[in-house]
Each structure stands twice: as structure tokens, then as C-alpha cells.
Design a protein around this motif. Structure first.
Motif, mmCIF file in Angstrom:
data_model
loop_
_atom_site.group_PDB
_atom_site.id
_atom_site.type_symbol
_atom_site.label_atom_id
_atom_site.label_comp_id
_atom_site.label_asym_id
_atom_site.label_seq_id
_atom_site.Cartn_x
_atom_site.Cartn_y
_atom_site.Cartn_z
ATOM 1 N N MET A 1 -34.919 -24.017 -17.601
ATOM 2 C CA MET A 1 -34.283 -24.113 -16.365
ATOM 3 C C MET A 1 -33.681 -22.977 -15.565
ATOM 4 O O MET A 1 -32.621 -22.026 -16.607
ATOM 5 C CB MET A 1 -33.350 -24.863 -16.956
ATOM 6 C CG MET A 1 -32.352 -25.700 -15.600
ATOM 7 S SD MET A 1 -31.370 -26.852 -15.339
ATOM 8 C CE MET A 1 -29.235 -26.193 -15.866
ATOM 9 N N PRO A 2 -34.117 -22.991 -14.693
ATOM 10 C CA PRO A 2 -33.002 -21.283 -13.391
ATOM 11 C C PRO A 2 -31.253 -21.052 -14.612
ATOM 12 O O PRO A 2 -31.345 -22.446 -14.243
ATOM 13 C CB PRO A 2 -34.045 -21.739 -12.301
ATOM 14 C CG PRO A 2 -34.409 -22.317 -11.978
ATOM 15 C CD PRO A 2 -34.026 -23.290 -13.684
ATOM 16 N N SER A 3 -31.678 -19.680 -14.302
ATOM 17 C CA SER A 3 -29.556 -20.591 -14.353
ATOM 18 C C SER A 3 -28.999 -20.600 -13.102
ATOM 19 O O SER A 3 -29.808 -20.006 -11.580
ATOM 20 C CB SER A 3 -29.254 -18.626 -14.608
ATOM 21 O OG SER A 3 -27.872 -18.323 -14.495
ATOM 22 N N GLU A 4 -28.211 -21.022 -13.257
ATOM 23 C CA GLU A 4 -27.759 -21.864 -11.633
ATOM 24 C C GLU A 4 -25.852 -21.831 -11.846
ATOM 25 O O GLU A 4 -25.755 -21.283 -12.940
ATOM 26 C CB GLU A 4 -27.551 -23.224 -11.645
ATOM 27 C CG GLU A 4 -28.769 -23.836 -11.337
ATOM 28 C CD GLU A 4 -29.891 -23.190 -10.111
ATOM 29 O OE1 GLU A 4 -30.622 -23.528 -10.329
ATOM 30 O OE2 GLU A 4 -28.978 -23.315 -8.947
ATOM 31 N N GLN A 9 -26.450 -23.933 -20.181
ATOM 32 C CA GLN A 9 -27.168 -25.174 -21.050
ATOM 33 C C GLN A 9 -26.355 -25.975 -21.685
ATOM 34 O O GLN A 9 -26.190 -26.883 -22.257
ATOM 35 C CB GLN A 9 -28.274 -24.226 -21.750
ATOM 36 C CG GLN A 9 -28.607 -25.331 -22.419
ATOM 37 C CD GLN A 9 -29.636 -26.214 -21.672
ATOM 38 O OE1 GLN A 9 -29.870 -25.822 -20.664
ATOM 39 N NE2 GLN A 9 -30.312 -27.425 -22.169
ATOM 40 N N ARG A 12 -24.037 -28.442 -19.934
ATOM 41 C CA ARG A 12 -23.456 -29.362 -17.889
ATOM 42 C C ARG A 12 -23.292 -30.347 -18.689
ATOM 43 O O ARG A 12 -23.354 -31.031 -17.325
ATOM 44 C CB ARG A 12 -25.182 -28.615 -18.208
ATOM 45 C CG ARG A 12 -25.459 -29.082 -19.115
ATOM 46 C CD ARG A 12 -26.962 -28.390 -18.908
ATOM 47 N NE ARG A 12 -28.447 -29.052 -19.420
ATOM 48 C CZ ARG A 12 -29.748 -29.842 -19.461
ATOM 49 N NH1 ARG A 12 -30.368 -28.929 -17.761
ATOM 50 N NH2 ARG A 12 -30.330 -30.654 -19.841
ATOM 51 N N GLY A 47 -38.510 -31.070 -6.624
ATOM 52 C CA GLY A 47 -37.229 -31.140 -6.157
ATOM 53 C C GLY A 47 -36.336 -32.138 -5.047
ATOM 54 O O GLY A 47 -35.325 -32.313 -4.565
ATOM 55 N N VAL B 45 -30.755 -29.758 -9.592
ATOM 56 C CA VAL B 45 -29.742 -28.637 -9.543
ATOM 57 C C VAL B 45 -30.807 -27.518 -10.853
ATOM 58 O O VAL B 45 -31.275 -28.022 -11.919
ATOM 59 C CB VAL B 45 -28.480 -28.324 -10.312
ATOM 60 C CG1 VAL B 45 -28.666 -26.570 -10.164
ATOM 61 C CG2 VAL B 45 -27.672 -29.051 -9.446
ATOM 62 N N GLY B 46 -31.807 -26.902 -10.699
ATOM 63 C CA GLY B 46 -32.533 -25.674 -11.343
ATOM 64 C C GLY B 46 -34.282 -27.212 -11.453
ATOM 65 O O GLY B 46 -34.311 -26.586 -13.231
ATOM 66 N N GLY B 47 -33.914 -28.459 -11.134
ATOM 67 C CA GLY B 47 -35.119 -29.418 -11.848
ATOM 68 C C GLY B 47 -34.876 -29.734 -12.331
ATOM 69 O O GLY B 47 -35.319 -31.195 -13.110
ATOM 70 N N GLN B 48 -33.112 -29.805 -12.694
ATOM 71 C CA GLN B 48 -32.686 -30.740 -13.864
ATOM 72 C C GLN B 48 -31.619 -31.709 -12.743
ATOM 73 O O GLN B 48 -30.981 -31.456 -12.359
ATOM 74 C CB GLN B 48 -31.354 -30.219 -15.120
ATOM 75 C CG GLN B 48 -30.011 -31.398 -15.637
ATOM 76 C CD GLN B 48 -31.087 -32.350 -16.835
ATOM 77 O OE1 GLN B 48 -32.589 -31.531 -17.521
ATOM 78 N NE2 GLN B 48 -31.086 -33.693 -16.534
ATOM 79 N N LEU B 77 -24.327 -24.745 -5.017
ATOM 80 C CA LEU B 77 -25.643 -24.103 -4.258
ATOM 81 C C LEU B 77 -25.703 -23.473 -2.950
ATOM 82 O O LEU B 77 -26.942 -22.504 -2.863
ATOM 83 C CB LEU B 77 -26.518 -25.594 -4.520
ATOM 84 C CG LEU B 77 -26.610 -25.441 -6.004
ATOM 85 C CD1 LEU B 77 -27.370 -26.728 -5.886
ATOM 86 C CD2 LEU B 77 -27.838 -25.052 -6.639
#
Lengths: 223, 223
Positions: A1-4, A9, A12, A47, B45-48, B77
Motif C-alpha cells: 500500500m502506498p504511503s498516504e 499501516q 489505520r 479505484g 485510499v491507496g487501494g485499501q 487526499l
């Protein structure tokens, strides 16, 4: 998962808004999952999120969800996918003296994780049994058992409860102190799920009696 | 949105599984959205994906959702985001003669679209009023109106109902013909939301009477 931003992690599933309502207590999480009759499964495709109602059951620290639609997507994508499974039990409307402090009493659980289809026939049978027994205890043994073909046509997703959190609001409205003297009625309207009297299938032979477990459900309520 | 197998833009709200249960009839969609007391908002968010319960209201062909958490994500975002808003009303447990044909009676609506925060103060007031009136008709005028500061602290997301579909299951179980002779009880256990007697806030002055709209809710049920 990209950092948002704000979404690492570990944290969340941390309840950020009204943190006093949040809990990661396993027993509380299990109880809410067990009481809720259905859940909403969220998954994203390109998405675009999709949120689909389905039935579930908890077994130890795993969650099984009946995966019809999600599973079709999952197959289409040919991969395990991150999902979010949420259950929400509404307990009441909270009517405050100010519009702003109106709320609801509820118990919800959010589970994040990666769902995978249960492929093993025996494990799938165990999961399906848990799902049927969750909705109506005692029902699995009463009904005709699934054939191999039916088992194959049924999709079950499995998900760890490792990343789960509960959020609960109970009680009276929380008005601002300066609003307490306003001449406005304030309080809670409790809400619950009610089971009504069972309706036999029109094609049911009249000599087949209503089983005790179904009769009990029809008399009681889920909460 | 990238092209995904089986998910083109026109057909992504088409009900694929049990298409006979699907509907894109506006009146049916509106009625389900209006009856449901809360919804689940899904966003990724980021695929999650995240699925969060919140309250909503429909006004004409727009859906407003109280956007606390989703809105925070959205701000984080810094963009409009694709969302899925789903409401589900459970109407009954469907007990078939076979495990495989067990089901639930329900009415659900899935709305796909891009949510944007309502920024205009007057439009936000209209949306909030719709949300409060949806949960308890007549309540907006009874309670203390929001201050400018409270309005600013409240997030509302707006979403078109253009891409919405309903899914409904009603009635008796649908058993396989060869199962009809089995000595197994089959039928439906209807379920409904029940409002209980309102509980006044412990701090409520005893001379403040229960308003008629709240009393009505406490006597009736939502369905």
C-alpha cells in the motif's frame, strides 16, 4: 500500500473521530460481529469502491463472508484483494437540544484485511455451516445438506480479524452546557431489530411443524 | 477509471447476480434511500477500501451524506473521490429446505459516483436540514439552529444519483423442485426495525413535553 497522509499501516483502524467511542477489545468486537445479521463488504476495482451487503460469520479470530459478488470481482481480478468488512447495529436516535449535537447510538465494527476465497472443500463446509448457524442456530442440521455441485457454486471469503476495531455510542445526547436550559425536548429513541411471526412457504405440507429454533426467533428480537 | 474485466462505465451498476432482483427504477431507488435510516460509505485510499456507517438524506436526485470520516480522508487526499454509498434494509430471513437456497429478503441501493464536499453555507444548511428531517421529520425546527462555527465543523458530501441501482428480494424460499417433498420446514421470518419508547435525557426539565413527532416514532416502526 502506498504511503498516504495520516494512514500508516499500524494505525489505520485507530478510531480518530470521537476516540472515546473506539475499542480494539476482542470480546467487544466479537460480540458485535456475532449479533449483526449481515455486513457490508467493500472492495475497490480500478479505484472505484464497491460496497455490497452480504452475510457473514465469525469463527475464532476469522471472519467468513458469503462472497457472491465480491468473489466474482476477485476472480475477475485474479488476485487476493484488500477488503473492508463493516457491520453496524443501530441502537437509537439521539435527539439533542441543538441540531449540531444530534447523533445515533450504534455499535459498529470495521475489519480491514486481505480476503481470500476458501477453496478447500472441508474448510468451505465449516465456514458455510458457521454462516448458516449464525443467522439461525440449529438450521444447518435441519436443512438438506449441500451437494458437491452446490458447494462449488458457493463462494466464501475468509479474512483475519487482526485489523479490526469497534466503535460504540451509547446513552443520552451530549449537549453543550449553555444549551441545557433551552426549552427543547432531548433524549433517545431506542431502535431494535424485531423478528415477526414466521410465515410458512405456501407450498409447505401442513403436517410439517415449525421447528423450535425458528419459533424462538419469531417470538424474540435480535438484541 | 482504468478498464477492468467486466466493468465498463455504463454497466457497472447493472445487477449481474440474480438480475431479476435488480432495478434502476428511480421511484424504487428513492423509496429505499428514504426509508433506510443510515448508509455505508465506501472509499478507497491507496487501494485499501474503507466502509463507514453514516447518515444520509436524498433530495431530488442527489444524495447527501454526513461526511465526518470520509470527508477527512477526502481532505487528506485533497481531491474529489469515487465513492460507493450503499443502504440495505433487511426484511426477513428466508429458510429453504436446502442449505444452498437459504437467503434473506432485503431491499438495497448501491450508488456509485464522485462525492464532493458541500462548501456553500446555504447549500450545506439545506443538506443538513434534509439529513435531520430524514431521521426525524419536524426535528430541524424544534432544535437549536447551527451556529456559523458549528456549520463549519460539519462536513456534508454530495453525490448524484445518476449511477444507482436497487436490488430487492421478497417472498418465500425458492427451493429446487426435487426438494419440495422433503420433510423440512421452509418459510420466511420477517424482520423489521422497531422504535421503542423514547427515553428523556436525565437532565431534561420535567415540564418539557415529548413532541408529537418523537412520540409517533416511539410508537411506530420504520417499516
Amino acid at each position: 500500500m502506498p504511503s498516504e497522509p495520516g494512514l500508516d499501516q499500524r494505525s489505520r483502524v485507530t478510531v480518530r473521530r470521537h476516540p472515546e467511542r473506539g475499542s480494539r477489545d476482542q470480546e467487544i468486537i466479537h460480540r458485535i460481529l456475532d449479533e449483526a445479521l449481515f455486513c457490508h463488504v467493500g472492495f475497490a476495482v480500478g479505484g472505484q469502491p464497491f460496497v455490497i451487503p452480504t452475510i457473514h460469520a465469525r469463527s475464532e479470530d476469522r471472519l467468513y463472508v458469503h462472497g457472491s459478488t465480491a468473489s466474482r470481482m476477485l476472480r475477475a481480478l485474479g488476485a487476493r484483494i484488500p477488503v473492508c468488512v463493516t457491520v453496524t447495529i443501530l441502537d437509537g436516535l439521539v435527539l439533542a437540544r441543538s441540531v449540531f449535537n444530534h447523533s445515533m447510538n450504534y455499535r459498529s465494527v470495521v475489519v480491514l484485511g486481505t480476503a481470500h476465497p476458501v477453496e478447500d472443500a472441508e474448510q468451505k463446509r465449516v465456514a458455510l455451516r458457521a454462516i448458516v448457524e449464525h443467522v439461525m442456530p440449529g438450521r444447518w442440521a435441519q436443512a438438506r445438506q449441500p451437494t458437491a455441485k452446490e458447494m462449488k457454486a458457493t463462494s466464501v471469503l475468509s479474512l483475519s480479524l487482526e485489523e479490526a476495531s469497534a466503535k460504540i455510542r451509547v446513552g443520552a445526547p451530549k449537549d453543550d452546557p449553555e444549551d441545557l436550559a433551552l426549552p427543547v425536548w432531548a433524549g433517545e429513541v431506542p431502535v431494535r431489530m424485531q423478528y415477526l411471526a414466521p410465515r410458512p412457504d405456501p407450498a409447505l405440507a401442513p403436517e410439517i411443524a415449525l421447528p423450535a429454533n425458528v419459533a424462538r426467533a419469531g417470538r424474540g428480537s435480535s438484541s
